[in-house]
Design an enzyme around this catalytic site. Structure first.
Site, PDB file in Angstrom:
ATOM      1  N   HIS A   1       0.846  -1.194   0.000  1.00 33.42           N
ATOM      2  CA  HIS A   1       0.000   0.000   0.000  1.00 33.42           C
ATOM      3  C   HIS A   1       0.875   1.235   0.000  1.00 33.42           C
ATOM      4  O   HIS A   1       2.053   1.190   0.358  1.00 33.42           O
ATOM      5  CB  HIS A   1      -0.989   0.008   1.166  1.00 33.42           C
ATOM      6  CG  HIS A   1      -0.382   0.043   2.537  1.00 33.42           C
ATOM      7  ND1 HIS A   1       0.083   1.206   3.123  1.00 33.42           N
ATOM      8  CD2 HIS A   1      -0.176  -0.948   3.440  1.00 33.42           C
ATOM      9  CE1 HIS A   1       0.530   0.934   4.341  1.00 33.42           C
ATOM     10  NE2 HIS A   1       0.401  -0.366   4.558  1.00 33.42           N
TER      11      HIS A   1
ATOM     12  N   CYS B   1       2.938  -5.229   6.529  1.00 34.71           N
ATOM     13  CA  CYS B   1       2.665  -4.752   5.175  1.00 34.71           C
ATOM     14  C   CYS B   1       3.924  -4.208   4.516  1.00 34.71           C
ATOM     15  O   CYS B   1       4.924  -3.944   5.171  1.00 34.71           O
ATOM     16  CB  CYS B   1       1.604  -3.654   5.194  1.00 34.71           C
ATOM     17  SG  CYS B   1      -0.044  -4.305   5.436  1.00 34.71           S
TER      18      CYS B   1
END
Length: 195
Positions: free
Chosen positions: A154, A170
């Site tokens: 992201h 992440c």
């Protein structure tokens, strides 16, 4: 073919779990690999159940991009490399999971993609819509879940942290890089995460 059926089965199970959830609280599982410690992981908001139908359709009829493209994540180098037809076409710097929240190593497939994800703060419930204050940036590309937590690529509103081990598992990217990566992959694209 077997992978398509397994993916379809997982998506049907996920759809069933969402159908059992309160429709006023359409939250995807938090993005992390471990239980919360000093701060909770990100929680993107699920836009609609219709998105699951599109994901299921993509799993049953794979996008040609997914068959031609693979991502190689080199955690130690803090890089993700995009390969098409076994040729490197792009490389992007990333931030990775910090100690205690390490990014999982192994082979995965992209299972979700979302433009302008909405993030709900896990403690306050505050929603962060697309824009400068959204910790997920403008793109989400998920590749791992245990049914409770999620991990993916992201963007970020803290680009100065790229290259460091700071996330809850992440792979954070400069937002422009996250947008470029989003355009280069599809549901089903192989993601190889290496130490």
């Amino acid at each position: 073919m077997i992978l398509s059926f397994v993916t379809a089965a997982l998506l049907v199970i996920t759809d069933w779990q969402l159908s059992q959830a309160d429709p006023e609280s359409p939250i995807l599982p938090p993005i992390s690999t471990l239980p919360p410690q000093e701060e909770a992981p990100f929680r993107p908001v699920n836009p609609t159940r219709a998105g699951l139908a599109a994901t299921l359709q993509s799993a049953l009829n794979p996008d040609p991009i997914a068959a031609q493209t693979r991502l190689v994540v080199r955690l130690g180098d803090r890089q993700v490399v995009v390969h098409q037809h076994d040729q490197e076409i792009a490389s992007y710097p990333i931030a990775v999971g910090r100690e205690g929240w390490e990014t999982p190593v192994g082979s995965f497939r992209i299972i979700s993609m979302q433009k302008d994800p909405i993030w709900r703060h896990p403690f306050t419930g505050e929603l962060f819509f697309s824009g400068a204050d959204n910790p997920l940036g403008s793109r989400w590309v998920g590749f791992w879940t245990d049914g409770v937590h999620q991990i993916g690529f992201h963007g970020t509103n803290r680009e100065e942290l790229i290259g460091q081990a700071v996330s809850h598992g992440c792979l954070r990217m400069r937002d422009a890089d996250a947008q470029a990566l989003y355009a280069q992959v599809a549901i089903g694209t192989l993601v190889e995460v290496q130490p």
